[in-house]
Design an enzyme around this catalytic site. Sequence first.
Site, PDB file in Angstrom:
ATOM      1  CG  ASP A 174       5.320  36.493 -14.363  1.00 41.19           C
ATOM      2  OD1 ASP A 174       6.348  36.616 -15.047  1.00 41.19           O
ATOM      3  OD2 ASP A 174       4.829  35.381 -14.090  1.00 41.19           O
ATOM      4  CG  ASP A 230      13.822  29.205 -19.869  1.00 41.53           C
ATOM      5  OD1 ASP A 230      13.610  29.490 -18.694  1.00 41.53           O
ATOM      6  OD2 ASP A 230      13.091  29.579 -20.821  1.00 41.53           O
ATOM      7  CG  ASP A 267       7.374  29.507 -17.920  1.00 39.96           C
ATOM      8  OD1 ASP A 267       7.825  28.628 -17.180  1.00 39.96           O
ATOM      9  OD2 ASP A 267       6.295  30.100 -17.710  1.00 39.96           O
TER      10      ASP A 267
HETATM   11  P1  IMP Z   1      11.522  30.245 -16.825  1.00 38.41           P
HETATM   12  O1  IMP Z   1      11.229  30.767 -18.202  1.00 38.41           O
HETATM   13  O2  IMP Z   1      11.475  28.759 -16.775  1.00 38.41           O
HETATM   14  O3  IMP Z   1      12.800  30.805 -16.272  1.00 38.41           O
HETATM   15  O4  IMP Z   1      10.293  30.673 -15.859  1.00 38.41           O
HETATM   16  C1  IMP Z   1       9.930  32.007 -15.654  1.00 38.41           C
HETATM   17  C2  IMP Z   1       8.538  32.089 -15.105  1.00 38.41           C
HETATM   18  O5  IMP Z   1       8.385  31.299 -13.916  1.00 38.41           O
HETATM   19  C3  IMP Z   1       8.155  33.462 -14.651  1.00 38.41           C
HETATM   20  O6  IMP Z   1       7.731  34.278 -15.714  1.00 38.41           O
HETATM   21  C4  IMP Z   1       7.037  33.208 -13.640  1.00 38.41           C
HETATM   22  O7  IMP Z   1       5.796  33.160 -14.300  1.00 38.41           O
HETATM   23  C5  IMP Z   1       7.327  31.821 -13.111  1.00 38.41           C
HETATM   24  N1  IMP Z   1       7.743  31.823 -11.675  1.00 38.41           N
HETATM   25  C6  IMP Z   1       7.183  31.099 -10.707  1.00 38.41           C
HETATM   26  N2  IMP Z   1       7.815  31.277  -9.543  1.00 38.41           N
HETATM   27  C7  IMP Z   1       8.816  32.137  -9.768  1.00 38.41           C
HETATM   28  C8  IMP Z   1       9.842  32.683  -8.941  1.00 38.41           C
HETATM   29  O8  IMP Z   1       9.953  32.416  -7.736  1.00 38.41           O
HETATM   30  N3  IMP Z   1      10.710  33.536  -9.557  1.00 38.41           N
HETATM   31  C9  IMP Z   1      10.613  33.820 -10.872  1.00 38.41           C
HETATM   32  N4  IMP Z   1       9.683  33.324 -11.672  1.00 38.41           N
HETATM   33  C10 IMP Z   1       8.781  32.480 -11.137  1.00 38.41           C
HETATM   34 MG    MG Z   2      11.826  31.310 -20.406  1.00 37.98          MG
END
Ligand code: IMP
Ligand code: MG
Length: 426
Positions: free
Chosen positions: A342, A154, A156
């Site tokens: 978000d 993953d 973030d």
């Molecule tokens: P992950 O933890 O890598 O899955 O990223 C999640 C974060 O990506 C979300 O909290 C958003 O801040 C950001 N994000 C940016 N674009 C999108 C989208 O199209 N869908 C969902 N999250 C997005």
């Molecule tokens: Mg994450």
Amino acid sequence: MTTRYRVEYALKTHRRDQLIEWVKGLLAVPFVLLSQPTALFGQDGIHGTDEMARNAHERYAQIMSDVEGLINDHISRQKEGTHTHSKLKLLVPTVGVFFTPLLLRNAFEWQDQRRYISSRRFVAPSFNDIRLILNTAQVMSLVKHSRLDLVTFDGDVTLYDDGQSLTDDNPAIPRILELMRSGTRIGIVTAAGYTEASKYYGRLHGLLDAIATSDLHDDVKKNLIILGGEASYLFQFTGESPDRLLPIPRKEWSLEEMQSWTQDDVTELLDIAEKALRSCVDSMRLKADILRKERAVGIIPVAGFKLSREQLEETVLVCQKTLEMTPVGKRLPFCAFNGGSDVFIDIGDKSWGVLSCQRYFGGIAGNRSLHVGDQFLSIGANDFKARLACTTAWIASPTETVALLDEISQLSKAHSPLGTEANLKS
Ligand code: IMP
Ligand code: MG
């Protein structure tokens, strides 16, 4: 349903991992019986404490062995299709399928040598202790029983802090390069959904630049892909372009089932989700903007404001429940999740994302594939669905991801022909 029951059911169960809670409950018994908080004032001093730690260690280890046995029994029933009647399933109704056995006793020994769980007199084995033991048990099993052919991460909170980017000083970079060098394919399976390579380069440039300038063979460099928007956009590393990523057309990598997701359904689902989001913004007076994308819709706070945990969770639950009740929500997989600051509703989910990576790399099996993520609660969390596709490790910060990668490296060496089983215990 009584109100109390509804509160427990609707608002609590998805915020707990039942397997972890159950193991925690089992370990609480020897903790209560053996821990000696009064030893602080007693005559035995450090000797009494050592004795207590030895006893507690033995009892905790025995429990982990017993749980390991129950999981093995569940796995043997998976092969016959009777796992829904396993003893483990009776005890922990939410357990699904296990892709590999979990070496829980060895993992407990390993973690106890690092976290001194058995030496504690006031703090019982915790959720985090057990989460980390499960991760170690998973890694031990993967390196012992099968090759680790694919690791998906993953973005973030797993590779970098929430909302940040993967910069060139990120300590995960050399560790990911080491995995690639040993033949493991890498996927970054993130919710972040962009149609342009440059946006992903912006978020991940530290890693992409490091791969570009590394001494890895060109064919090995291509073993890094990004699957964005849960399961919507695939990019592969290339040395040919300034943003180091080549977009791969969806029809070249998506699974057959995904090709039946129609544009009409995508639009209909996102329309309903957008309406639900708007109703939350209005009813809770959220200082947030709605962001509609090709395959997602979300709310992001207005600059200078922060949404509270309660507002984020309420919004996720409203969207999840609204969509679940619609015909299109039953036809089309979606993922409503709390991103920390978000909320997004994406088309597809990470099970499809990981399955697509496995397929793109020629059909890697779930028991040779590990997904590392931070969001494993059953509602409002987007890594949870990856459990349907492969083994998983649940981390709580980028620092823990680095520690996990070090464990993989250390344990792989212990299992290589040059290492010895004894190294596992050190
Ligand atoms: P992950 O933890 O890598 O899955 O990223 C999640 C974060 O990506 C979300 O909290 C958003 O801040 C950001 N994000 C940016 N674009 C999108 C989208 O199209 N869908 C969902 N999250 C997005
Ligand atoms: Mg994450």
